[in-house]
Design a protein around this motif. Structure first.
Motif, PDB file in Angstrom:
ATOM      1  N   THR A   1      58.059  28.421  57.525  1.00 11.85           N
ATOM      2  CA  THR A   1      57.364  27.445  56.697  1.00 11.85           C
ATOM      3  C   THR A   1      57.372  27.961  55.263  1.00 11.85           C
ATOM      4  O   THR A   1      56.829  29.022  54.981  1.00 11.85           O
ATOM      5  N   PHE A   2      58.035  27.197  54.390  1.00 15.68           N
ATOM      6  CA  PHE A   2      58.077  27.517  52.968  1.00 15.68           C
ATOM      7  C   PHE A   2      56.986  26.707  52.278  1.00 15.68           C
ATOM      8  O   PHE A   2      56.831  25.512  52.549  1.00 15.68           O
ATOM      9  N   ILE A   3      56.264  27.347  51.375  1.00 10.82           N
ATOM     10  CA  ILE A   3      55.177  26.676  50.668  1.00 10.82           C
ATOM     11  C   ILE A   3      55.422  26.726  49.167  1.00 10.82           C
ATOM     12  O   ILE A   3      55.662  27.799  48.607  1.00 10.82           O
ATOM     13  N   ILE A   4      55.361  25.551  48.552  1.00 17.01           N
ATOM     14  CA  ILE A   4      55.404  25.418  47.095  1.00 17.01           C
ATOM     15  C   ILE A   4      54.073  24.805  46.690  1.00 17.01           C
ATOM     16  O   ILE A   4      53.728  23.709  47.118  1.00 17.01           O
ATOM     17  N   GLY A   5      53.329  25.529  45.876  1.00 20.77           N
ATOM     18  CA  GLY A   5      52.011  25.070  45.464  1.00 20.77           C
ATOM     19  C   GLY A   5      52.065  23.997  44.393  1.00 20.77           C
ATOM     20  O   GLY A   5      53.138  23.569  43.957  1.00 20.77           O
ATOM     21  N   GLY A   6      50.907  23.586  43.955  1.00 19.19           N
ATOM     22  CA  GLY A   6      50.781  22.574  42.919  1.00 19.19           C
ATOM     23  C   GLY A   6      50.962  23.170  41.531  1.00 19.19           C
ATOM     24  O   GLY A   6      51.267  24.354  41.363  1.00 19.19           O
ATOM     25  N   ALA A   7      50.742  22.351  40.525  1.00 22.08           N
ATOM     26  CA  ALA A   7      50.970  22.740  39.130  1.00 22.08           C
ATOM     27  C   ALA A   7      50.080  23.891  38.668  1.00 22.08           C
ATOM     28  O   ALA A   7      50.450  24.636  37.756  1.00 22.08           O
ATOM     29  N   ASP A   8      48.925  24.067  39.308  1.00 18.67           N
ATOM     30  CA  ASP A   8      48.009  25.140  38.911  1.00 18.67           C
ATOM     31  C   ASP A   8      48.284  26.451  39.632  1.00 18.67           C
ATOM     32  O   ASP A   8      47.592  27.440  39.414  1.00 18.67           O
ATOM     33  N   GLY A   9      49.271  26.462  40.505  1.00 21.36           N
ATOM     34  CA  GLY A   9      49.556  27.664  41.274  1.00 21.36           C
ATOM     35  C   GLY A   9      48.880  27.620  42.634  1.00 21.36           C
ATOM     36  O   GLY A   9      48.461  26.558  43.092  1.00 21.36           O
ATOM     37  N   LEU A  10      48.788  28.777  43.254  1.00 23.17           N
ATOM     38  CA  LEU A  10      48.280  28.861  44.615  1.00 23.17           C
ATOM     39  C   LEU A  10      46.976  29.638  44.689  1.00 23.17           C
ATOM     40  O   LEU A  10      46.783  30.619  43.974  1.00 23.17           O
ATOM     41  N   ASP A  11      46.133  29.196  45.593  1.00 21.51           N
ATOM     42  CA  ASP A  11      44.903  29.916  45.891  1.00 21.51           C
ATOM     43  C   ASP A  11      45.267  31.205  46.638  1.00 21.51           C
ATOM     44  O   ASP A  11      46.265  31.256  47.377  1.00 21.51           O
ATOM     45  N   GLU A  12      44.471  32.215  46.456  1.00 23.15           N
ATOM     46  CA  GLU A  12      44.730  33.513  47.080  1.00 23.15           C
ATOM     47  C   GLU A  12      44.774  33.422  48.602  1.00 23.15           C
ATOM     48  O   GLU A  12      45.494  34.191  49.254  1.00 23.15           O
ATOM     49  N   THR A  13      44.058  32.470  49.202  1.00 27.40           N
ATOM     50  CA  THR A  13      44.083  32.328  50.667  1.00 27.40           C
ATOM     51  C   THR A  13      45.477  31.976  51.174  1.00 27.40           C
ATOM     52  O   THR A  13      45.851  32.369  52.276  1.00 27.40           O
ATOM     53  N   VAL A  14      46.245  31.256  50.377  1.00 24.81           N
ATOM     54  CA  VAL A  14      47.616  30.910  50.769  1.00 24.81           C
ATOM     55  C   VAL A  14      48.500  32.147  50.669  1.00 24.81           C
ATOM     56  O   VAL A  14      49.305  32.424  51.564  1.00 24.81           O
ATOM     57  N   ARG A  15      48.371  32.886  49.595  1.00 25.18           N
ATOM     58  CA  ARG A  15      49.158  34.116  49.443  1.00 25.18           C
ATOM     59  C   ARG A  15      48.883  35.092  50.593  1.00 25.18           C
ATOM     60  O   ARG A  15      49.799  35.742  51.097  1.00 25.18           O
ATOM     61  N   LYS A  16      47.628  35.202  50.992  1.00 23.23           N
ATOM     62  CA  LYS A  16      47.266  36.133  52.061  1.00 23.23           C
ATOM     63  C   LYS A  16      47.861  35.728  53.408  1.00 23.23           C
ATOM     64  O   LYS A  16      48.054  36.579  54.280  1.00 23.23           O
ATOM     65  N   LYS A  17      48.136  34.466  53.589  1.00 24.62           N
ATOM     66  CA  LYS A  17      48.717  33.968  54.840  1.00 24.62           C
ATOM     67  C   LYS A  17      50.216  34.272  54.933  1.00 24.62           C
ATOM     68  O   LYS A  17      50.812  34.227  56.007  1.00 24.62           O
ATOM     69  N   ALA A  18      50.828  34.620  53.809  1.00 26.60           N
ATOM     70  CA  ALA A  18      52.285  34.763  53.733  1.00 26.60           C
ATOM     71  C   ALA A  18      52.812  35.975  54.485  1.00 26.60           C
ATOM     72  O   ALA A  18      52.252  37.068  54.394  1.00 26.60           O
ATOM     73  N   ASN A  19      53.910  35.767  55.195  1.00 23.46           N
ATOM     74  CA  ASN A  19      54.698  36.862  55.728  1.00 23.46           C
ATOM     75  C   ASN A  19      55.616  37.410  54.634  1.00 23.46           C
ATOM     76  O   ASN A  19      56.056  38.545  54.701  1.00 23.46           O
ATOM     77  N   LEU A  20      55.894  36.545  53.643  1.00 25.28           N
ATOM     78  CA  LEU A  20      56.765  36.925  52.540  1.00 25.28           C
ATOM     79  C   LEU A  20      56.362  36.135  51.302  1.00 25.28           C
ATOM     80  O   LEU A  20      56.223  34.912  51.362  1.00 25.28           O
ATOM     81  N   LEU A  21      56.155  36.853  50.190  1.00 27.85           N
ATOM     82  CA  LEU A  21      55.961  36.215  48.886  1.00 27.85           C
ATOM     83  C   LEU A  21      57.309  36.260  48.187  1.00 27.85           C
ATOM     84  O   LEU A  21      57.849  37.352  47.947  1.00 27.85           O
ATOM     85  N   LEU A  22      57.856  35.097  47.871  1.00 28.62           N
ATOM     86  CA  LEU A  22      59.210  34.983  47.345  1.00 28.62           C
ATOM     87  C   LEU A  22      59.203  34.399  45.949  1.00 28.62           C
ATOM     88  O   LEU A  22      58.558  33.379  45.694  1.00 28.62           O
ATOM     89  N   SER A  23      59.929  35.039  45.056  1.00 21.29           N
ATOM     90  CA  SER A  23      60.133  34.505  43.717  1.00 21.29           C
ATOM     91  C   SER A  23      61.591  34.087  43.589  1.00 21.29           C
ATOM     92  O   SER A  23      62.485  34.775  44.092  1.00 21.29           O
TER      93      SER A  23
END
Length: 153
Positions: free
Chosen positions: A97-119
């Motif tokens: 599951t790939f997640i792209i947040g909204g214009a304001d970015g992502l809440d920390e709870t979403v980042r913490k759920k990640a198996n991978l933070l990708l730029s």
């Protein structure tokens, strides 16, 4: 492999949509896109991010590896990203599951759920163009794993 893309905003039927569809139609993997909109967004960026996080987190399928696109994530070469995805798959994940947040970015709870933070680089990209770039990289990841000539070193 199954792919789910969670993103804010509707893509429409413009050139970005056409190019996005071109890449995902080449894949033997099933790709499901779920787009979100919030009709009356919260007044502050932090509250908007929390509101968006609730929707995103609720839409992640059970047993899916979560890859969050984030400017603070790791920037991989295509081959290194393919190896990372293969490693995730070997851990028993058959869905990404790939997640792209909204214009304001992502809440920390979403980042913490990640198996991978990708730029996808240090630049800021329009959300719809980012979807095209992600679709191309997913196709490239498949082509590397399959030995398809699309990716050349």
């Amino acid at each position: 492999m199954r792919i789910k893309l969670l993103a804010f905003g509707k893509m429409g039927r413009g050139p970005e949509y056409t190019l996005f569809q071109e890449y995902i139609s080449r894949l033997p993997w099933k790709v499901d896109v779920q787009e979100f909109e919030i009709k009356k967004p919260a007044a502050t960026p932090d509250l908007r991010k929390k509101e968006e996080a609730e929707k995103l987190l609720a839409a992640i399928p059970d047993g899916s590896a979560v890859i969050v696109l984030d400017e603070r994530g790791k920037d991989y070469s295509s081959r290194s990203l393919a190896e990372k995805i293969d490693s995730i798959h070997l851990q028993g994940f058959n869905q990404l599951t790939f997640i792209i947040g909204g214009a304001d970015g992502l809440d920390e709870t979403v980042r913490k759920k990640a198996n991978l933070l990708l730029s996808l680089g240090k630049n800021t990209w329009p959300h719809m163009l980012l979807r095209v770039m992600l679709a191309e990289q997913i196709y490239r990841i498949w082509s590397i794993g399959a030995g398809h000539p699309y990716h050349r070193d």
